[in-house]
Design a protein around this motif. Structure first.
Motif, PDB file in Angstrom:
ATOM      1  N   SER A 125      98.048  23.331  24.996  1.00 35.43           N
ATOM      2  CA  SER A 125      97.818  24.678  25.806  1.00 35.43           C
ATOM      3  C   SER A 125      96.581  25.454  25.535  1.00 35.43           C
ATOM      4  O   SER A 125      96.160  26.131  26.462  1.00 35.43           O
ATOM      5  CB  SER A 125      99.034  25.686  25.219  1.00 35.43           C
ATOM      6  OG  SER A 125     100.209  24.698  25.523  1.00 35.43           O
ATOM      7  N   LEU A 126      95.974  25.190  24.615  1.00 33.28           N
ATOM      8  CA  LEU A 126      94.749  25.767  24.065  1.00 33.28           C
ATOM      9  C   LEU A 126      93.535  25.297  25.432  1.00 33.28           C
ATOM     10  O   LEU A 126      92.591  26.057  25.486  1.00 33.28           O
ATOM     11  CB  LEU A 126      94.182  25.624  22.868  1.00 33.28           C
ATOM     12  CG  LEU A 126      95.064  26.243  21.696  1.00 33.28           C
ATOM     13  CD1 LEU A 126      94.472  26.022  20.386  1.00 33.28           C
ATOM     14  CD2 LEU A 126      94.973  27.749  21.777  1.00 33.28           C
ATOM     15  N   ASP A 127      93.876  24.121  25.790  1.00 29.56           N
ATOM     16  CA  ASP A 127      92.834  23.851  26.778  1.00 29.56           C
ATOM     17  C   ASP A 127      93.062  24.134  28.219  1.00 29.56           C
ATOM     18  O   ASP A 127      92.191  23.804  28.969  1.00 29.56           O
ATOM     19  CB  ASP A 127      92.766  21.930  26.736  1.00 29.56           C
ATOM     20  CG  ASP A 127      92.516  21.512  25.336  1.00 29.56           C
ATOM     21  OD1 ASP A 127      91.605  22.366  24.715  1.00 29.56           O
ATOM     22  OD2 ASP A 127      92.942  20.402  24.893  1.00 29.56           O
ATOM     23  N   ILE A 128      94.243  24.753  28.502  1.00 28.71           N
ATOM     24  CA  ILE A 128      94.611  25.424  29.883  1.00 28.71           C
ATOM     25  C   ILE A 128      93.571  26.297  30.259  1.00 28.71           C
ATOM     26  O   ILE A 128      93.266  27.296  29.516  1.00 28.71           O
ATOM     27  CB  ILE A 128      95.890  25.996  29.836  1.00 28.71           C
ATOM     28  CG1 ILE A 128      96.964  24.740  29.576  1.00 28.71           C
ATOM     29  CG2 ILE A 128      96.151  26.515  31.357  1.00 28.71           C
ATOM     30  CD1 ILE A 128      98.331  25.374  29.641  1.00 28.71           C
ATOM     31  N   LYS A 129      92.870  26.206  31.388  1.00 33.21           N
ATOM     32  CA  LYS A 129      91.641  27.098  31.778  1.00 33.21           C
ATOM     33  C   LYS A 129      92.363  28.158  32.987  1.00 33.21           C
ATOM     34  O   LYS A 129      91.712  29.065  32.857  1.00 33.21           O
ATOM     35  CB  LYS A 129      90.805  26.089  32.882  1.00 33.21           C
ATOM     36  CG  LYS A 129      90.155  25.221  31.939  1.00 33.21           C
ATOM     37  CD  LYS A 129      89.474  25.530  30.723  1.00 33.21           C
ATOM     38  CE  LYS A 129      88.642  24.360  29.817  1.00 33.21           C
ATOM     39  NZ  LYS A 129      87.975  24.948  28.743  1.00 33.21           N
ATOM     40  N   ASN A 130      93.588  27.949  33.508  1.00 29.86           N
ATOM     41  CA  ASN A 130      94.252  28.847  34.269  1.00 29.86           C
ATOM     42  C   ASN A 130      94.794  29.635  33.575  1.00 29.86           C
ATOM     43  O   ASN A 130      95.808  29.373  32.649  1.00 29.86           O
ATOM     44  CB  ASN A 130      94.909  28.162  35.183  1.00 29.86           C
ATOM     45  CG  ASN A 130      95.733  28.902  36.450  1.00 29.86           C
ATOM     46  OD1 ASN A 130      96.039  30.158  36.243  1.00 29.86           O
ATOM     47  ND2 ASN A 130      95.889  28.280  37.487  1.00 29.86           N
ATOM     48  N   PRO A 131      94.292  31.216  33.702  1.00 25.58           N
ATOM     49  CA  PRO A 131      95.012  32.228  32.830  1.00 25.58           C
ATOM     50  C   PRO A 131      96.352  32.480  33.021  1.00 25.58           C
ATOM     51  O   PRO A 131      97.266  32.569  31.922  1.00 25.58           O
ATOM     52  CB  PRO A 131      94.259  33.404  33.382  1.00 25.58           C
ATOM     53  CG  PRO A 131      93.093  33.011  33.958  1.00 25.58           C
ATOM     54  CD  PRO A 131      93.364  31.490  34.414  1.00 25.58           C
ATOM     55  N   VAL A 132      97.034  32.219  34.330  1.00 26.75           N
ATOM     56  CA  VAL A 132      98.323  32.329  34.642  1.00 26.75           C
ATOM     57  C   VAL A 132      99.039  31.186  33.877  1.00 26.75           C
ATOM     58  O   VAL A 132     100.304  31.379  33.209  1.00 26.75           O
ATOM     59  CB  VAL A 132      98.769  32.277  36.046  1.00 26.75           C
ATOM     60  CG1 VAL A 132     100.139  32.349  36.385  1.00 26.75           C
ATOM     61  CG2 VAL A 132      97.890  33.450  36.791  1.00 26.75           C
ATOM     62  N   GLU A 133      98.665  29.910  34.114  1.00 21.65           N
ATOM     63  CA  GLU A 133      99.268  29.018  33.326  1.00 21.65           C
ATOM     64  C   GLU A 133      99.420  29.126  31.867  1.00 21.65           C
ATOM     65  O   GLU A 133     100.185  28.776  31.098  1.00 21.65           O
ATOM     66  CB  GLU A 133      98.841  27.393  33.707  1.00 21.65           C
ATOM     67  CG  GLU A 133      98.889  27.263  35.387  1.00 21.65           C
ATOM     68  CD  GLU A 133      98.370  25.793  35.709  1.00 21.65           C
ATOM     69  OE1 GLU A 133      97.555  25.329  34.575  1.00 21.65           O
ATOM     70  OE2 GLU A 133      98.363  25.373  36.857  1.00 21.65           O
ATOM     71  N   LEU A 134      98.049  29.535  31.512  1.00 24.70           N
ATOM     72  CA  LEU A 134      98.020  29.781  29.986  1.00 24.70           C
ATOM     73  C   LEU A 134      99.063  30.694  29.573  1.00 24.70           C
ATOM     74  O   LEU A 134      99.820  30.553  28.204  1.00 24.70           O
ATOM     75  CB  LEU A 134      96.643  30.220  29.582  1.00 24.70           C
ATOM     76  CG  LEU A 134      96.320  30.629  28.130  1.00 24.70           C
ATOM     77  CD1 LEU A 134      96.574  29.310  27.375  1.00 24.70           C
ATOM     78  CD2 LEU A 134      94.945  30.932  27.903  1.00 24.70           C
ATOM     79  N   ILE A 135      99.265  31.971  30.299  1.00 24.19           N
ATOM     80  CA  ILE A 135     100.151  32.990  29.825  1.00 24.19           C
ATOM     81  C   ILE A 135     101.570  32.297  29.820  1.00 24.19           C
ATOM     82  O   ILE A 135     102.254  32.709  28.805  1.00 24.19           O
ATOM     83  CB  ILE A 135     100.151  34.188  30.618  1.00 24.19           C
ATOM     84  CG1 ILE A 135      98.630  34.919  30.690  1.00 24.19           C
ATOM     85  CG2 ILE A 135     101.066  35.022  30.677  1.00 24.19           C
ATOM     86  CD1 ILE A 135      98.474  35.880  31.478  1.00 24.19           C
TER      87      ILE A 135
END
Length: 409
Positions: free
Chosen positions: A104-114
Motif C-alpha cells: 500500500s505504500l506504493d499507491i500514488k492515488n491519495p484516495v486509494e491510499l487513504i
C-alpha cells in the motif's frame, strides 16, 4: 548272694532306663535337626515371598507413577502444541497484513491510499497477532513429578525380623490333676504387652520324663486361650501320664513352646477276674451280673432289678451243665457269689486312702467281693461318668447297702 543279685538287678534296671532316656533324647536331637533344616527352608521361602511381594508393590507403584508422569507430559505438550498452532496462524495472518501494508505504500492515488490504510488499520485492529499471549501456557519443569525415597529407604534398612514372644514357663506347682480334669498354669518370663493369646497342646503317654517321638499319640491342640491358666475337662485317664506344653502368640507370629511337662494322671486298668468268680456270676471286664444259667439266658441287670424275672434269691445249682467246664471256679460253694479285681480302697468324697496291704505275700493278694441282698457300686478312679458299674443281685425286694471304691492301685 541274693543281695548282690538284687543290686545287679537294680543296676540293670537303672541302666536300661538311662539308655532308654538317651535313645529318646537322640531321637529328639535328630528330630530337632531335621526341624531346623525344614523350618530354615520355610523361613527363606517366606522371606522370598515377602520380598517378592515388596518388589511387586514397588513395581506397581513405579508403573503407576511413570504413567502419571507420561500423562503430565502429554498434557503439557498438548497445551504447548495448541499454543504453537495459534501462534502459527496469528503469524501467518500478520505476515499477510505486513505484505499488504508494504504494498500500500506504493499507491500514488491519495484516495486509494487513504482507503487502503483504513482497511489495513481495521484488519490490524482485529488481528489475532495482537491478541495473542506470548507466554507459554505451561512450563517445561517436571519437578513436581519427582520422588524421594530417602525416608522409605531408612525404614526398609531398619526392617528386622518379627518380634517373637518368649516361651512361657509352666508352673508345675500350680498345676492340678483332679477328677477327670487337668488345670495347667503358666507365666511369661517377662512382661510382653504384644501377646494376643496362648496355644496349649497335650497328649497322653505311658512314659514319664521328656516327651517321646516314637510310638506316641498326636498332640491335641487348644487355641486362642486368653488367660495364663486353662482347665482340660472331660478327659479319660487311660494312660499313666499327660504331656503338656504352651506357646505364646502375638498378632503376627507364634513363639517357641515352653519346656514340656509330664503330669501323672494315675491311670489304671480295671478288670474283674472271670476265672475266679462264682459259677452263677457272669463277668465282663468291670461288669458283673448274676445268671442262674451259668452266664447265659439272663438279661443284663445294670444298676436295677430285672423286672421280667420272678426268680427268687439265687442259689448255686450243683447240677449245672457248665460246672465241669468251670471246675477252677468251684472254690466258692453254696451262696458265696464272689468275684476278685485288684484294688486299693479310697474314700469317694475326700479321696482319703482307706486301706492298703503293706505286707509281703508269696502269692498275689486280691480283694474279694461277695454280692448278697443289695448291690455293689465300683467307682474306678477319675472317670466317674463312664466308669460307674453297678453289680445288682437282689430280686426279692430286700434292701442292701452300697459300697464305693475310688481309684485303683
Amino acid at each position: 548272694m541274693d543281695e548282690e543279685r538284687e543290686t545287679l538287678q537294680r543296676i540293670v534296671s537303672t541302666l536300661v532306663n538311662k539308655n532308654d532316656e538317651i535313645h529318646n533324647f537322640i531321637d529328639m536331637l535328630n528330630h530337632t535337626i531335621s526341624n531346623v533344616q525344614v523350618n530354615s527352608s520355610n523361613a527363606i521361602s517366606e522371606l522370598d515371598e515377602e520380598f517378592d511381594g515388596l518388589y511387586s508393590v514397588l513395581h506397581e507403584m513405579k508403573g503407576s507413577m511413570a504413567s502419571t508422569i507420561q500423562q503430565e507430559e502429554a498434557r503439557k505438550i498438548q497445551a504447548l502444541q495448541d499454543q504453537l498452532s495459534q501462534c502459527s496462524r496469528a503469524l501467518e495472518s500478520s505476515e499477510e497484513l505486513l505484505e499488504l501494508a508494504v504494498q500500500s505504500l506504493d499507491i500514488k492515488n491519495p484516495v486509494e491510499l487513504i482507503e487502503a490504510a483504513r482497511q489495513i488499520k481495521d484488519s490490524v485492529t482485529v488481528a489475532s497477532a495482537f491478541r495473542l499471549s506470548l507466554k507459554p501456557k505451561v512450563s517445561d519443569s517436571m519437578t513436581h513429578m519427582m520422588v524421594d525415597f530417602a525416608l522409605e529407604k531408612r525404614m526398609l534398612q531398619a526392617v528386622k525380623f518379627l518380634p517373637v514372644p518368649k516361651a512361657p514357663e509352666i508352673d508345675v506347682a500350680a498345676c492340678l490333676v483332679a477328677d477327670n480334669c487337668i488345670t495347667i498354669s503358666w507365666r511369661m518370663p517377662e512382661e510382653d504387652s504384644r501377646i494376643d493369646h496362648f496355644v496349649l497342646e497335650y497328649r497322653k503317654t505311658n512314659f514319664d520324663g521328656l516327651p517321646r517321638l516314637k510310638g506316641e499319640q498326636h498332640w491335641e491342640l487348644v487355641d486362642y486361650i486368653k488367660a495364663t491358666q486353662y482347665t482340660l475337662s472331660g478327659l479319660r485317664f487311660d494312660t499313666k501320664y499327660m504331656n503338656l506344653r504352651v506357646q505364646a502368640c502375638n498378632k503376627a507370629v507364634a513363639g517357641e513352646y515352653s519346656d514340656p511337662v509330664t503330669l501323672e494322671t494315675k491311670a489304671f486298668v480295671f478288670s474283674l477276674d472271670s476265672t475266679s468268680s462264682h459259677l452263677n456270676l457272669k463277668v465282663e471286664d468291670t461288669y458283673v451280673e448274676w445268671d442262674p444259667t451259668g452266664g447265659k439266658g439272663q438279661e443284663k441287670i445294670k444298676g436295677k432289678e430285672n423286672k421280667n424275672s420272678n426268680t427268687a434269691s439265687p442259689k448255686r445249682s450243683t447240677n449245672s451243665p457248665r460246672a465241669s467246664a468251670r471246675g477252677s471256679r468251684d472254690r466258692f460253694a453254696g451262696e458265696s457269689y464272689t468275684v476278685l479285681g485288684q484294688l486299693s480302697f479310697y474314700n469317694a468324697s475326700s479321696k482319703a486312702l482307706l486301706h492298703t496291704f503293706r505286707a509281703k505275700f508269696a502269692q498275689p493278694l486280691l480283694p474279694g467281693f461277695m454280692i448278697w441282698c443289695g448291690g455293689l457300686t465300683v467307682m474306678t478312679g477319675l472317670q466317674v461318668p463312664s466308669a460307674v458299674k453297678t453289680l445288682q443281685k437282689s430280686e426279692n425286694g430286700l434292701g442292701g447297702s452300697t459300697s464305693s471304691l475310688n481309684n485303683v492301685a
